[in-house]
Motif scaffolding. Structure first.
Motif, PDB file in Angstrom:
ATOM      1  N   ARG A 170      43.094  52.698  48.208  1.00 52.20           N
ATOM      2  CA  ARG A 170      43.065  51.452  48.979  1.00 52.20           C
ATOM      3  C   ARG A 170      41.914  51.506  49.961  1.00 52.20           C
ATOM      4  NH1 ARG A 170      42.925  47.105  51.246  1.00 52.20           N
ATOM      5  NH2 ARG A 170      44.636  46.068  52.322  1.00 52.20           N
TER       6      ARG A 170
ATOM      7  N   HIS B 193      43.057  45.215  47.361  1.00 50.04           N
ATOM      8  CA  HIS B 193      44.373  44.586  47.235  1.00 50.04           C
ATOM      9  C   HIS B 193      45.414  45.406  48.003  1.00 50.04           C
ATOM     10  CE1 HIS B 193      43.211  41.704  44.058  1.00 50.04           C
ATOM     11  NE2 HIS B 193      42.343  42.640  43.749  1.00 50.04           N
TER      12      HIS B 193
ATOM     13  N   SER C 136      35.157  49.992  40.339  1.00 50.73           N
ATOM     14  CA  SER C 136      35.150  51.320  39.731  1.00 50.73           C
ATOM     15  C   SER C 136      33.892  52.051  40.186  1.00 50.73           C
ATOM     16  CB  SER C 136      35.136  51.205  38.204  1.00 50.73           C
ATOM     17  OG  SER C 136      34.875  52.469  37.624  1.00 50.73           O
TER      18      SER C 136
ATOM     19  N   VAL D  49      43.555  55.318  42.049  1.00 51.59           N
ATOM     20  CA  VAL D  49      43.234  54.102  42.790  1.00 51.59           C
ATOM     21  C   VAL D  49      43.403  54.396  44.277  1.00 51.59           C
ATOM     22  CG1 VAL D  49      43.834  51.688  43.182  1.00 51.59           C
ATOM     23  CG2 VAL D  49      44.040  52.676  40.885  1.00 51.59           C
TER      24      VAL D  49
ATOM     25  N   GLY E  86      48.626  45.800  47.900  1.00 52.76           N
ATOM     26  CA  GLY E  86      49.730  46.463  47.235  1.00 52.76           C
ATOM     27  C   GLY E  86      49.350  47.501  46.204  1.00 52.76           C
ATOM     28  N   ASP E  87      48.064  47.769  46.005  1.00 46.57           N
ATOM     29  CA  ASP E  87      47.651  48.672  44.931  1.00 46.57           C
ATOM     30  C   ASP E  87      47.818  50.153  45.245  1.00 46.57           C
ATOM     31  OD1 ASP E  87      47.103  46.696  43.154  1.00 46.57           O
ATOM     32  OD2 ASP E  87      44.936  46.843  43.301  1.00 46.57           O
ATOM     33  N   ALA E  88      47.646  50.553  46.456  1.00 50.42           N
ATOM     34  CA  ALA E  88      47.739  51.975  46.811  1.00 50.42           C
ATOM     35  C   ALA E  88      48.002  52.079  48.308  1.00 50.42           C
ATOM     36  CB  ALA E  88      46.454  52.705  46.440  1.00 50.42           C
TER      37      ALA E  88
ATOM     38  N   TYR F 101      38.154  44.741  43.300  1.00 43.74           N
ATOM     39  CA  TYR F 101      38.611  45.960  42.641  1.00 43.74           C
ATOM     40  C   TYR F 101      37.358  46.551  41.993  1.00 43.74           C
ATOM     41  CZ  TYR F 101      41.813  48.986  40.018  1.00 43.74           C
ATOM     42  OH  TYR F 101      42.505  50.061  39.517  1.00 43.74           O
TER      43      TYR F 101
ATOM     44  N   HIS G 257      38.962  54.283  41.261  1.00 47.54           N
ATOM     45  CA  HIS G 257      38.999  52.845  41.484  1.00 47.54           C
ATOM     46  C   HIS G 257      39.285  52.585  42.960  1.00 47.54           C
ATOM     47  CE1 HIS G 257      40.023  51.844  37.024  1.00 47.54           C
ATOM     48  NE2 HIS G 257      38.886  52.492  37.161  1.00 47.54           N
TER      49      HIS G 257
ATOM     50  N   SER H  78      40.336  49.663  45.648  1.00 51.56           N
ATOM     51  CA  SER H  78      40.972  48.351  45.652  1.00 51.56           C
ATOM     52  C   SER H  78      41.145  47.814  47.059  1.00 51.56           C
ATOM     53  CB  SER H  78      42.344  48.429  44.975  1.00 51.56           C
ATOM     54  OG  SER H  78      42.975  47.168  45.014  1.00 51.56           O
TER      55      SER H  78
END
Length: 111
Positions: A10, A56, A43, A8, A58-60, A41, A52, A54
């Motif tokens: 960012r 978001h 793919s 993932v 906080g994801d990476a 998000y 992936h 993202s």
């Protein structure tokens, strides 16, 4: 199901990131969003690989490094603006940085 790994990364703008990764042979597979005004998000994939992307927070962490092993490193180097392919003990490779600061190292193992 075939097992696989999907790192993932960012990104700030998923559409811009998908367009940037197209030069490395990736195409959008699917997208998820909880509501129209929330982060996406996405793919992206190419044969044998999936990443992936993202939006978001906080994801990476931005600035991640991913290594892609490919059959034709020279074609992808040309698609990335003719970046120089270097020779290392482990093979030939180059590195590019996406618009969000994630580094993508692309290489091939010696024959």
């Amino acid at each position: 199901m075939t097992e696989r790994l999907a790192p993932v990364l960012r990104v700030r703008d998923a559409d811009a990131a998908v367009a940037w990764y197209a030069r490395l042979g990736f195409a959008r597979q699917w997208e998820h969003r909880f509501a129209p005004d929330l982060p996406r998000y996405v793919s992206i994939a190419r044969p044998g690989m999936e990443i992936h992307l993202s939006e978001h927070a906080g994801d990476a962490r931005p600035g991640t490094l991913v290594y892609l092993y490919v059959d034709d490193v020279d074609t992808l180097a040309a698609a990335c603006g003719g970046v120089e392919v270097g020779s290392q003990d482990w093979g030939r490779d180059f590195v590019v940085t996406d618009p969000d600061g994630n580094r993508i190292r692309v290489g091939t193992v010696p024959a």
